[in-house]
Design a protein around this motif. Sequence first.
Motif, PDB file in Angstrom:
ATOM      1  N   LEU A  12       0.872  -1.306  -0.201  1.00  0.00           N
ATOM      2  CA  LEU A  12       0.121   0.047  -0.119  1.00  0.00           C
ATOM      3  C   LEU A  12       0.847   1.175  -0.177  1.00  0.00           C
ATOM      4  CD1 LEU A  12      -2.593   1.103   0.052  1.00  0.00           C
ATOM      5  CD2 LEU A  12      -2.694   1.195   2.786  1.00  0.00           C
ATOM      6  N   LEU A  13       2.057   1.185   0.891  1.00  0.00           N
ATOM      7  CA  LEU A  13       2.991   2.628   0.829  1.00  0.00           C
ATOM      8  C   LEU A  13       3.670   2.549  -0.651  1.00  0.00           C
ATOM      9  CD1 LEU A  13       4.456   2.058   4.441  1.00  0.00           C
ATOM     10  CD2 LEU A  13       2.928   3.966   3.682  1.00  0.00           C
ATOM     11  N   LEU A  14       3.933   1.227  -1.219  1.00  0.00           N
ATOM     12  CA  LEU A  14       4.537   1.469  -2.522  1.00  0.00           C
ATOM     13  C   LEU A  14       3.723   2.113  -3.327  1.00  0.00           C
ATOM     14  CD1 LEU A  14       7.140   0.565  -4.079  1.00  0.00           C
ATOM     15  CD2 LEU A  14       6.098  -1.623  -4.662  1.00  0.00           C
ATOM     16  N   VAL A  15       2.430   1.588  -3.605  1.00  0.00           N
ATOM     17  CA  VAL A  15       1.290   2.096  -4.508  1.00  0.00           C
ATOM     18  C   VAL A  15       1.242   3.710  -4.328  1.00  0.00           C
ATOM     19  CG1 VAL A  15      -1.232   1.994  -5.170  1.00  0.00           C
ATOM     20  CG2 VAL A  15       0.536  -0.100  -4.857  1.00  0.00           C
ATOM     21  N   THR A  16       1.088   3.986  -2.938  1.00  0.00           N
ATOM     22  CA  THR A  16       0.752   5.350  -2.419  1.00  0.00           C
ATOM     23  C   THR A  16       1.945   6.290  -2.979  1.00  0.00           C
ATOM     24  OG1 THR A  16      -0.721   4.607  -0.509  1.00  0.00           O
ATOM     25  CG2 THR A  16       0.350   6.932  -0.636  1.00  0.00           C
ATOM     26  N   ASP A  17       3.160   5.624  -2.896  1.00  0.00           N
ATOM     27  CA  ASP A  17       4.427   6.645  -3.182  1.00  0.00           C
ATOM     28  C   ASP A  17       4.444   6.604  -4.711  1.00  0.00           C
ATOM     29  OD1 ASP A  17       6.710   7.810  -2.437  1.00  0.00           O
ATOM     30  OD2 ASP A  17       7.670   5.924  -3.233  1.00  0.00           O
ATOM     31  N   PHE A  18       4.119   5.522  -5.419  1.00  0.00           N
ATOM     32  CA  PHE A  18       4.229   5.647  -6.864  1.00  0.00           C
ATOM     33  C   PHE A  18       3.104   6.544  -7.256  1.00  0.00           C
ATOM     34  CE2 PHE A  18       2.388   4.001 -10.968  1.00  0.00           C
ATOM     35  CZ  PHE A  18       3.571   4.257 -11.924  1.00  0.00           C
ATOM     36  N   VAL A  19       1.875   6.719  -6.664  1.00  0.00           N
ATOM     37  CA  VAL A  19       0.898   7.596  -7.332  1.00  0.00           C
ATOM     38  C   VAL A  19       1.318   8.903  -6.958  1.00  0.00           C
ATOM     39  CG1 VAL A  19      -1.449   8.350  -6.829  1.00  0.00           C
ATOM     40  CG2 VAL A  19      -1.131   5.926  -7.161  1.00  0.00           C
ATOM     41  N   MET A  21       4.443  10.280  -6.498  1.00  0.00           N
ATOM     42  CA  MET A  21       5.507  10.592  -7.377  1.00  0.00           C
ATOM     43  C   MET A  21       5.124  10.729  -8.799  1.00  0.00           C
ATOM     44  SD  MET A  21       8.201  10.757  -5.507  1.00  0.00           S
ATOM     45  CE  MET A  21       9.505  10.616  -6.693  1.00  0.00           C
ATOM     46  N   HIS A  22       4.015  10.003  -9.110  1.00  0.00           N
ATOM     47  CA  HIS A  22       3.510  10.194 -10.627  1.00  0.00           C
ATOM     48  C   HIS A  22       2.866  11.617 -10.604  1.00  0.00           C
ATOM     49  CE1 HIS A  22       1.954   9.035 -14.625  1.00  0.00           C
ATOM     50  NE2 HIS A  22       0.769   9.511 -14.301  1.00  0.00           N
ATOM     51  N   SER A  23       2.089  11.845  -9.685  1.00  0.00           N
ATOM     52  CA  SER A  23       1.290  13.043  -9.707  1.00  0.00           C
ATOM     53  C   SER A  23       2.437  14.249  -9.694  1.00  0.00           C
ATOM     54  CB  SER A  23       0.446  13.041  -8.530  1.00  0.00           C
ATOM     55  OG  SER A  23      -0.394  14.646  -8.226  1.00  0.00           O
ATOM     56  N   ALA A  24       3.474  14.260  -8.817  1.00  0.00           N
ATOM     57  CA  ALA A  24       4.387  15.176  -8.436  1.00  0.00           C
ATOM     58  C   ALA A  24       5.103  15.323  -9.775  1.00  0.00           C
ATOM     59  CB  ALA A  24       5.433  14.898  -7.405  1.00  0.00           C
ATOM     60  N   ARG A  29       6.511  18.627 -14.651  1.00  0.00           N
ATOM     61  CA  ARG A  29       6.747  18.679 -16.102  1.00  0.00           C
ATOM     62  C   ARG A  29       5.787  19.830 -16.491  1.00  0.00           C
ATOM     63  NH1 ARG A  29       6.391  13.160 -16.084  1.00  0.00           N
ATOM     64  NH2 ARG A  29       4.106  12.861 -16.331  1.00  0.00           N
ATOM     65  N   VAL A  30       4.537  20.066 -15.903  1.00  0.00           N
ATOM     66  CA  VAL A  30       3.556  21.209 -16.623  1.00  0.00           C
ATOM     67  C   VAL A  30       4.312  22.520 -15.975  1.00  0.00           C
ATOM     68  CG1 VAL A  30       1.563  22.401 -16.017  1.00  0.00           C
ATOM     69  CG2 VAL A  30       1.519  20.027 -16.224  1.00  0.00           C
ATOM     70  N   MET A  31       4.897  22.700 -14.915  1.00  0.00           N
ATOM     71  CA  MET A  31       5.694  23.825 -14.427  1.00  0.00           C
ATOM     72  C   MET A  31       6.996  24.103 -15.371  1.00  0.00           C
ATOM     73  SD  MET A  31       5.418  23.459 -10.232  1.00  0.00           S
ATOM     74  CE  MET A  31       6.548  24.724  -9.999  1.00  0.00           C
ATOM     75  N   ALA A  32       7.514  23.027 -15.839  1.00  0.00           N
ATOM     76  CA  ALA A  32       8.853  23.116 -16.660  1.00  0.00           C
ATOM     77  C   ALA A  32       8.239  23.758 -17.841  1.00  0.00           C
ATOM     78  CB  ALA A  32       9.692  21.710 -16.840  1.00  0.00           C
TER      79      ALA A  32
END
Length: 190
Positions: A12-19, A21-24, A29-32
């Motif tokens: 669950l922590l791995l999935v949450t971290d992945f989500v 990180m993907h969002s961040a 990318r948008v800010m860049a």
Amino acid sequence: DLIGVVTAGLLLLLVTDFVFMHSANRKLRVMAREAESASKAKTDFLSTMSHDIRTPMNAIIGLTTIAEKNIEDTKSVQENLRKITLASNHLLTLINDILDISKVESVKLNFCPQTFSIVETAENLVNLSQPMIKEKNIEFSFRVGKIDVEYIYADQLRLNQIYINILSNAIKYTEPGGSVRVDMREEASA
């Protein structure tokens, strides 16, 4: 059973971290892209301004040379000095445009109102544009209509910037042999 709960918790922590990180990463990318777009806009602006700065600078240099060669002809020298003053004011306005970018970004833009003739200001800017008009062989007309209040209290430098930008763009984007018409009149306040 404890191993299963720990494994599920880690998963669950791995999935949450992945989500997260993907969002961040998506936000980064948008800010860049936005930063790159802003940087390109500044580069394009400075490129255009550097081109526009050459016109009054060349006028100042050319008119100074003409005045020096005709130093005995007082009338000619006075006329050249008047045109040099107009070109210098135009150059100052362009430089202020460039400097105002950083002032706007840092919210330090100041206004300096004064009383001046709106008609005389417009006529001077039209006179300043004559070399560009002749260079492109553009038919040009300037007409002053009914103006009850000729003298206004405003920031003349900022108003000059607006007029110069509008007039320069009209001339710049008109095909050679085309026409530009400026009609100046007073409108009722809303």
